[in-house]
Design an enzyme around this catalytic site. Structure first.
Site, PDB file in Angstrom:
ATOM      1  CE  LYS A 204      53.888   3.568  -0.676  1.00 20.72           C
ATOM      2  NZ  LYS A 204      54.271   2.018  -0.849  1.00 20.72           N
ATOM      3  CD  GLU A 210      39.084   3.444   5.780  1.00 19.95           C
ATOM      4  OE1 GLU A 210      39.735   4.019   4.781  1.00 19.95           O
ATOM      5  OE2 GLU A 210      38.731   2.264   5.838  1.00 19.95           O
ATOM      6  N   GLY A 265      53.327   0.148   2.983  1.00 19.13           N
ATOM      7  CA  GLY A 265      52.439   0.549   4.187  1.00 19.13           C
ATOM      8  C   GLY A 265      52.996  -0.451   5.670  1.00 19.13           C
ATOM      9  NE  ARG A 266      51.737  -6.486   3.645  1.00 15.49           N
ATOM     10  CZ  ARG A 266      51.315  -5.828   2.453  1.00 15.49           C
ATOM     11  NH1 ARG A 266      50.484  -4.909   2.271  1.00 15.49           N
ATOM     12  NH2 ARG A 266      51.586  -6.538   1.350  1.00 15.49           N
ATOM     13  CD  GLU A 351      47.139  -4.908   3.895  1.00 10.69           C
ATOM     14  OE1 GLU A 351      46.103  -4.614   4.142  1.00 10.69           O
ATOM     15  OE2 GLU A 351      48.021  -4.245   3.708  1.00 10.69           O
ATOM     16  CG  HIS A 382      43.444 -17.498  32.375  1.00  6.61           C
ATOM     17  ND1 HIS A 382      43.179 -18.390  33.779  1.00  6.61           N
ATOM     18  CD2 HIS A 382      44.744 -17.018  32.668  1.00  6.61           C
ATOM     19  CE1 HIS A 382      44.108 -18.266  34.340  1.00  6.61           C
ATOM     20  NE2 HIS A 382      45.155 -17.749  33.815  1.00  6.61           N
ATOM     21  CE  LYS A 508      41.242   0.379   0.763  1.00  2.63           C
ATOM     22  NZ  LYS A 508      42.592   0.882   0.205  1.00  2.63           N
TER      23      LYS A 508
HETATM   24  O1  F6P Z   1      44.581  -1.938   3.976  1.00  2.00           O
HETATM   25  C1  F6P Z   1      45.044  -1.455   2.610  1.00  2.00           C
HETATM   26  C2  F6P Z   1      46.015  -0.635   2.884  1.00  2.00           C
HETATM   27  O2  F6P Z   1      46.482   0.087   1.350  1.00  2.00           O
HETATM   28  C3  F6P Z   1      47.219  -0.913   3.717  1.00  2.00           C
HETATM   29  O3  F6P Z   1      48.025  -1.824   3.024  1.00  2.00           O
HETATM   30  C4  F6P Z   1      48.019   0.410   3.968  1.00  2.00           C
HETATM   31  O4  F6P Z   1      48.873   0.418   5.249  1.00  2.00           O
HETATM   32  C5  F6P Z   1      46.513   1.103   4.575  1.00  2.00           C
HETATM   33  O5  F6P Z   1      45.733   0.631   3.636  1.00  2.00           O
HETATM   34  C6  F6P Z   1      46.764   2.648   4.651  1.00  2.00           C
HETATM   35  O6  F6P Z   1      46.897   3.026   3.440  1.00  2.00           O
HETATM   36  P1  F6P Z   1      47.487   4.535   3.347  1.00  2.00           P
HETATM   37  O7  F6P Z   1      48.830   4.644   4.086  1.00  2.00           O
HETATM   38  O8  F6P Z   1      47.918   4.872   1.931  1.00  2.00           O
HETATM   39  O9  F6P Z   1      46.649   5.365   4.096  1.00  2.00           O
END
Ligand code: F6P
Length: 546
Positions: A204, A210, A265-266, A351, A382, A508
């Site tokens: 987003k 990452e 995002g979620r 979150e 189990h 971060k």
């Molecule tokens: O974990 C933090 C966060 O901002 C989430 O809310 C989000 O889903 C994720 O990182 C990824 O963010 P982006 O879609 O901006 O890469």
């Protein structure tokens, strides 16, 4: 006293009055308990009768929801008001599953319903071109694999739904890479052919390190295969709210699919973030999933609280979390294909609800966000179910169980369903000492007296059962939307903002400082962090020396 604190105190008093009544007693006293405490919506049955509550409890909980202004918040959400107050954003993931002919919704003067369908159709069209081979690789070969790179909300929803809908898979293999640990991308790319692989970069913000690390590494892999940069437009696409940043990465404008800032995002699997899912299961199944979610939205926005599935789910959580001080909740899909449901829910719930300040910055007045964990049934029977049955903690369970299998082995499926029902019954009923004594009647008295207490089950352990007639895209959409709304309702009752996530930012920031220090400089942290950095340097010096 406010209506809110009044409702809260009434629930506390009610809990004190009724806490001695067990679930066994409740069922024994009321033959109609199941009939009065379940709801059916399309192919979904929600049974909440195995909970420590009665009609009074439900009335008082509904009163709390009213006092917390839930009706007003629901209306504000529908209207596109900026209820994500810390980020000044509307919250309109429900608009992503509206039919094209729905009433317009205006955000900052723009009708977002037509915008949603424009972008949905663009994304579905690209998925179709990949599936029918119209969009081939730069050397003319048809695409065989799509690698989706994203993390958190840009990964968990499409990954989970793709896995859940395995019977609907089409002719392109879809892979997911999220971890910055280089093992993730490396293992995924093993055996893939750069000429027939497309990457979708989903972020987003288009700033998540990452995701960008993995995206750059994927581009290097493509280039290292000797393929030209002029072919990147055929092998990379992106989904982002920052279209310019995606284009700067080198992705052609017609391969950037936009999401809006009013989609968290979620909550974003319904947006173009769902591209890998669209490719995996095809347009028809994806649209059915949207329709299922929309059916749950309609139910949520139009049904009185007492019959409203997501509202009841949330209120029951509040009842345990705040009045019975539960230690967490486990959500258990009795479905191997739904094994990623709980990781998806971890982010959605924890979150969203892990906050200690209210939306206006005050300390919260109660315990918020619960610990949500789980695994697929029957496996977890189990593993951690022993603690649920005989441990000292209160951990309510959600059993999610498809009633039919399409794989054809009805005996195995029947066994699996029977286990789900049996666990819910055993947790609820327990087994008294007297019952165990009778079972052990053949043992010598000494042995029996020693063993019987250990075989006693306290029972009175609550659960919901969410049964779906089958694991279809429609039913999956309904279930996911139910949990989304559950999360929202809990946020309103706890007076926190379930749509921001400031808590993940601090770590971060520190990582940005520490990363260069792993190579050089004199770290000035606490002694523990300095010691960890030194150990890393030693290990890497040693591995370089080998
Ligand atoms: O974990 C933090 C966060 O901002 C989430 O809310 C989000 O889903 C994720 O990182 C990824 O963010 P982006 O879609 O901006 O890469």
């Amino acid at each position: 006293m406010t209506a809110y604190s009044d409702a809260w105190q009434a629930l506390e008093a009610h809990h004190a009055d009724t806490q001695h009544v067990t679930l066994r007693e409740r069922f024994a006293a009321d033959a109609e308990r199941f009939n009065n405490m379940h709801e059916i919506l399309h192919g979904l049955l929600f049974d909440y009768s195995k909970n420590r509550l009665d009609e009074n409890t439900l009335d008082l909980l509904c009163r709390l929801a009213e006092a917390a202004d839930l009706p007003q918040y629901m209306q504000a959400m529908i209207n596109g008001e900026k209820i994500n107050t810390s980020e000044h954003r509307a919250v309109l993931h429900t608009a992503l599953r509206l039919p094209a002919n729905a009433q317009p919704i205006y955000v900052d003067g723009e009708n977002i319903v037509s915008k949603v369908h424009h972008e949905l159709n663009r994304t579905l069209e690209f998925a179709r071109q990949l599936l029918d081979g119209t969009h081939a690789g730069i050397t003319g070969k048809p695409i065989t694999d799509l690698v989706h790179i994203g993390i958190g909300g840009s990964d968990l929803g499409p990954r989970m739904a793709t896995q859940a809908l395995q019977p609907y898979w089409q002719n392109i293999r879809v892979h997911f890479v999220s971890n910055s640990d280089d093992a993730d991308l490396t293992q995924t790319l093993l055996g893939l052919n750069p000429e027939t692989t497309v990457f979708s970069i989903a972020s987003k913000s288009f700033r998540t390190p990452e995701t960008l690390l993995n995206a750059y590494a994927a581009r290097t892999w493509y280039r290292d295969a000797g393929l030209p940069d002029s072919g990147i437009y055929r092998h990379f696409c992106a989904i982002s709210a920052d279209v310019a940043a995606a284009q700067n990465f080198g992705i052609s404008p017609d391969k950037v699919f936009a999401m809006s800032d009013w989609v968290g995002g979620r909550y974003s699997v319904w947006s173009p973030i769902g591209l890998p899912l669209m490719v995996a299961v095809g347009e028809k199944a994806f649209r059915k999933m949207l329709a299922g979610a929309h059916a749950m939205d309609t139910h949520f926005f139009e049904t009185p609280f007492r019959r409203n599935i997501p509202v009841l789910m949330a209120l029951i959580n509040v009842w345990y979390n705040n009045f019975q001080h539960s230690d967490g909740q486990t959500v258990v899909p009795y479905s191997h294909n739904m094994r990623l449901f709980t990781p998806w829910l971890n982010q959605l719930d924890m979150e969203s609800l892990g906050k200690q300040r209210t939306s206006d910055g005050q300390p919260v007045s109660c315990t918020t966000g619960g610990i949500v964990f789980g695994d697929e049934g029957v496996n977890c029977q189990h593993a951690y179910f022993q603690l649920l049955h005989q441990g000292t903690r209160l951990i309510p369970v959600d059993f999610i169980v498809p009633m039919t299998t399409i794989y054809g082995n009805h005996r195995q499926h029947r066994f699996t369903v029977a286990n789900a029902f049996a666990q819910a019954e055993a947790l609820m009923k327990g087994k008294t000492l007297d019952e165990v004594q009778i079972e052990l009647a053949a043992l010598p008295p000494d042995e029996r007296d020693r063993l019987a207490p250990q075989k006693e089950f306290p029972g009175n352990r609550p659960s919901n059962s969410l049964l779906i007639d089958s694991l279809t895209p429609f039913n999956l959409g309904m279930l996911m939307a139910a949990y989304e709304h559950r999360t929202f309702v809990q946020g309103v009752i706890w007076r926190i903002n379930p749509f921001d996530q400031w808590g993940v930012e601090y770590g971060k920031e520190l990582a940005k400082t520490i990363e260069p220090e792993l190579e050089r400089g004199t770290p000035a942290h606490d002694s523990s962090t300095n010691g960890l950095i030194a150990f890393y340097r030693n290990c890497n010096a040693a591995s370089k020396a080998v």
